[in-house]
Design a protein around this motif. Structure first.
Motif, PDB file in Angstrom:
ATOM      1  N   PHE A  22       0.666  -1.196  -0.027  1.00  0.00           N
ATOM      2  CA  PHE A  22       0.050   0.121   0.028  1.00  0.00           C
ATOM      3  C   PHE A  22       0.955   1.141  -0.024  1.00  0.00           C
ATOM      4  N   LYS A  23       1.943   1.318   1.061  1.00  0.00           N
ATOM      5  CA  LYS A  23       2.662   2.462   0.904  1.00  0.00           C
ATOM      6  C   LYS A  23       3.526   2.578  -0.264  1.00  0.00           C
ATOM      7  N   ALA A  24       4.027   1.696  -1.046  1.00  0.00           N
ATOM      8  CA  ALA A  24       4.714   1.763  -2.218  1.00  0.00           C
ATOM      9  C   ALA A  24       3.603   2.270  -3.400  1.00  0.00           C
ATOM     10  N   ILE A  25       2.378   1.616  -3.345  1.00  0.00           N
ATOM     11  CA  ILE A  25       1.522   2.385  -4.369  1.00  0.00           C
ATOM     12  C   ILE A  25       1.329   3.878  -4.123  1.00  0.00           C
ATOM     13  N   ASP A  26       1.048   4.186  -2.790  1.00  0.00           N
ATOM     14  CA  ASP A  26       0.558   5.528  -2.346  1.00  0.00           C
ATOM     15  C   ASP A  26       2.125   6.431  -2.721  1.00  0.00           C
ATOM     16  N   GLU A  27       1.908   7.022  -3.896  1.00  0.00           N
ATOM     17  CA  GLU A  27       3.176   7.874  -4.158  1.00  0.00           C
ATOM     18  C   GLU A  27       3.228   9.110  -3.533  1.00  0.00           C
ATOM     19  N   ASP A  28       2.166   9.779  -3.414  1.00  0.00           N
ATOM     20  CA  ASP A  28       1.932  11.036  -2.519  1.00  0.00           C
ATOM     21  C   ASP A  28       2.004  10.809  -1.074  1.00  0.00           C
ATOM     22  N   ALA A  29       2.022   9.517  -0.683  1.00  0.00           N
ATOM     23  CA  ALA A  29       2.005   9.310   0.998  1.00  0.00           C
ATOM     24  C   ALA A  29       1.092   9.899   1.472  1.00  0.00           C
ATOM     25  N   ASP A  30      -0.250  10.323   1.077  1.00  0.00           N
ATOM     26  CA  ASP A  30      -1.186  10.621   1.819  1.00  0.00           C
ATOM     27  C   ASP A  30      -2.236   9.610   2.299  1.00  0.00           C
ATOM     28  N   GLY A  31      -1.894   8.554   2.640  1.00  0.00           N
ATOM     29  CA  GLY A  31      -2.428   7.541   3.020  1.00  0.00           C
ATOM     30  C   GLY A  31      -3.889   7.083   2.583  1.00  0.00           C
ATOM     31  N   TYR A  32      -4.169   7.574   1.147  1.00  0.00           N
ATOM     32  CA  TYR A  32      -5.139   6.973   0.386  1.00  0.00           C
ATOM     33  C   TYR A  32      -4.293   6.552  -1.047  1.00  0.00           C
ATOM     34  N   LEU A  33      -5.414   5.920  -1.692  1.00  0.00           N
ATOM     35  CA  LEU A  33      -4.965   5.501  -3.003  1.00  0.00           C
ATOM     36  C   LEU A  33      -6.010   6.181  -4.120  1.00  0.00           C
ATOM     37  N   SER A  34      -5.660   6.969  -4.994  1.00  0.00           N
ATOM     38  CA  SER A  34      -6.530   7.539  -5.790  1.00  0.00           C
ATOM     39  C   SER A  34      -6.522   6.695  -7.236  1.00  0.00           C
ATOM     40  N   CYS A  35      -7.618   6.824  -8.081  1.00  0.00           N
ATOM     41  CA  CYS A  35      -7.763   6.501  -9.294  1.00  0.00           C
ATOM     42  C   CYS A  35      -6.312   6.353 -10.034  1.00  0.00           C
ATOM     43  N   THR A  36      -5.677   7.433  -9.893  1.00  0.00           N
ATOM     44  CA  THR A  36      -4.460   7.474 -10.875  1.00  0.00           C
ATOM     45  C   THR A  36      -3.389   6.680 -10.175  1.00  0.00           C
ATOM     46  N   GLU A  37      -3.225   6.480  -8.868  1.00  0.00           N
ATOM     47  CA  GLU A  37      -2.164   5.383  -8.434  1.00  0.00           C
ATOM     48  C   GLU A  37      -2.672   4.021  -8.399  1.00  0.00           C
ATOM     49  N   LEU A  38      -4.022   3.958  -8.398  1.00  0.00           N
ATOM     50  CA  LEU A  38      -4.475   2.489  -9.058  1.00  0.00           C
ATOM     51  C   LEU A  38      -4.315   2.207 -10.141  1.00  0.00           C
ATOM     52  N   LYS A  39      -4.081   2.980 -11.199  1.00  0.00           N
ATOM     53  CA  LYS A  39      -3.900   2.706 -12.541  1.00  0.00           C
ATOM     54  C   LYS A  39      -2.559   1.909 -12.578  1.00  0.00           C
ATOM     55  N   ALA A  40      -1.720   2.167 -11.827  1.00  0.00           N
ATOM     56  CA  ALA A  40      -0.406   1.237 -11.792  1.00  0.00           C
ATOM     57  C   ALA A  40      -0.543  -0.485 -11.667  1.00  0.00           C
ATOM     58  N   LEU A  41      -1.710  -0.609 -11.138  1.00  0.00           N
ATOM     59  CA  LEU A  41      -1.848  -2.053 -10.888  1.00  0.00           C
ATOM     60  C   LEU A  41      -2.635  -2.782 -11.921  1.00  0.00           C
ATOM     61  N   VAL A  42      -3.215  -1.980 -12.779  1.00  0.00           N
ATOM     62  CA  VAL A  42      -3.908  -2.653 -14.148  1.00  0.00           C
ATOM     63  C   VAL A  42      -2.952  -2.503 -15.209  1.00  0.00           C
ATOM     64  N   VAL A  43      -2.043  -1.888 -15.078  1.00  0.00           N
ATOM     65  CA  VAL A  43      -1.118  -1.844 -16.266  1.00  0.00           C
ATOM     66  C   VAL A  43      -0.177  -3.185 -16.292  1.00  0.00           C
ATOM     67  N   GLY A  44      -0.351  -3.714 -17.589  1.00  0.00           N
ATOM     68  CA  GLY A  44       0.310  -4.914 -17.746  1.00  0.00           C
ATOM     69  C   GLY A  44      -0.654  -6.147 -17.434  1.00  0.00           C
ATOM     70  N   ILE A  45      -1.967  -6.159 -17.621  1.00  0.00           N
ATOM     71  CA  ILE A  45      -2.744  -7.074 -17.373  1.00  0.00           C
ATOM     72  C   ILE A  45      -3.266  -7.566 -18.659  1.00  0.00           C
TER      73      ILE A  45
END
Length: 369
Positions: free
Chosen positions: A96-119
């Protein structure tokens, strides 16, 4: 299709029991069952596109689940599950912390996009934004359009449980290998391929669905009336033609007439199959199954109505046996397979001469009719 032979068995039951008292009642019961199955089949055909789209959406959702979990497995600094199969909370928190690029404690749609790239979403004709929306829908339980750590852990835990419990899980898959993720991903890709998608062909849209449904129902009723009115004259015409030409009535009834009445389905099936598309092949099989089901139910309903109203005797043991054998063989075979090698067509073709020989032997040698 195999279920459409049920009314035949009901009507045939008194003869199997060598009873004469319940024949008229069995015809009525068979008529009611036949009409009920006919209405049920028509209703199913109305809702079948919706059911198909729901199944397709579910397959795409499972594909996103397996793809995201595979991405998490590759990015995790450790195993996603413990030796006992439970989610590894410490690893998930680090993810979670690795995906949370701005370290605000929340994952936005932009940050979640990294999980669907390459599927490889193109394999299931799913847009990247749709995949993110599916992910957000499952994870964002607070509906604030962002995912906090507890929601992320709960969502991943839920998805791991679903993936582990899927039919694709192999016996050797465990927390060490997590092979069930690869199995599920491959299974969803195959399911999508077999279900097909309408993107490979242009599909005509119906401008006025309500009027189309009304027209179809009226045509169905008209066809039923025509079949009822001309059923008896058709039998007389066959007998007269047989007498005038000295051609056996067996040949006309079981060879000439079936070929003439079912030629349209054969031509339509050949046209669809010649396109050599997955969806076209699926439509071809659906059309053939539908034609058999409608022939069994609609024609039988009309025939049973005539038998019941006029108080006629049902004496078609050999024909019922042949219908039962063919429908059960093809129905069971089609239920356990989704692809059909070339040799299966030979089996289907052989059922026709087998049926003719069986009816001839039972009727003319053993005197069943």
């Amino acid at each position: 299709m195999a279920a459409s032979v049920t009314p035949f068995l009901v009507v045939q039951l008194p003869q199997l029991l060598h009873s004469t008292s319940g024949r008229h009642l069995s015809v009525l019961i068979g008529l009611i069952i036949s009409l009920s199955l006919l209405v049920s089949y028509c209703v199913y055909q109305v809702f079948q596109p919706w059911i198909q789209s729901r199944r397709l959406a579910y397959v795409k959702h499972k594909h996103v689940i397996s793809g995201v979990l595979k991405q998490l497995r590759m990015r995790a600094l450790g195993r996603l599950c413990t030796d006992q199969g439970a989610p590894n909370i410490e690893v998930l928190e680090k993810l979670f912390k690795a995906i949370d690029e701005d370290a605000d404690g929340y994952l936005s749609c932009t940050e979640l996009k990294a999980l669907v790239v390459g599927i490889h979403l193109e394999e299931i004709n799913l847009h990247e934004n749709d995949a993110i929306e599916k992910l957000m829908k499952d994870f964002d339980t607070s509906h604030d359009h962002q995912v906090e750590m507890s929601e992320f852990i709960a969502g991943v835990t839920k998805w791991l449980t679903e993936a582990r419990g899927s039919e694709a899980s192999s016996p050797e898959a465990g927390p060490d290998t997590m092979k069930y993720l690869d199995d599920l991903h491959e299974q969803t890709r195959r399911e999508h391929h077999f279900l097909g998608d309408q993107s490979d062909e242009s599909v005509e849209t119906v401008e006025n669905p309500r009027s189309t449904v009304i027209k179809a129902v009226l045509l169905l009723l008209l066809g039923t009336v025509i079949a009822a009115v001309f059923a008896d004259p058709l039998v007389d015409a066959v007998n007269n033609f047989s007498s005038a030409t000295s051609i056996p009535s067996f040949f006309i009834s079981f060879i000439a007439l079936p070929l003439a009445t079912n030629s349209s389905e054969a031509v339509s099936a050949i046209i669809f199959a010649s396109r050599k598309k997955l969806r076209s092949a699926s439509l071809t099989f659906s059309e053939l199954y539908g034609a058999v089901t409608m022939n069994n139910l609609l024609c039988l309903s009309v025939f049973l109505a005539l038998v019941y109203i006029r108080g006629l005797t049902w004496d078609f043991s050999s024909e019922v046996l042949v219908i039962l054998i063919v429908c059960v063989v093809v129905g069971v075979f089609a239920s356990v397979r989704s692809t059909f090698p070339l040799w299966t067509s030979l089996l289907a073709f052989l059922l026709y001469p087998f049926s003719l020989v069986l009816i001839y032997v039972l009727d003319y040698k053993f005197g069943w009719s």
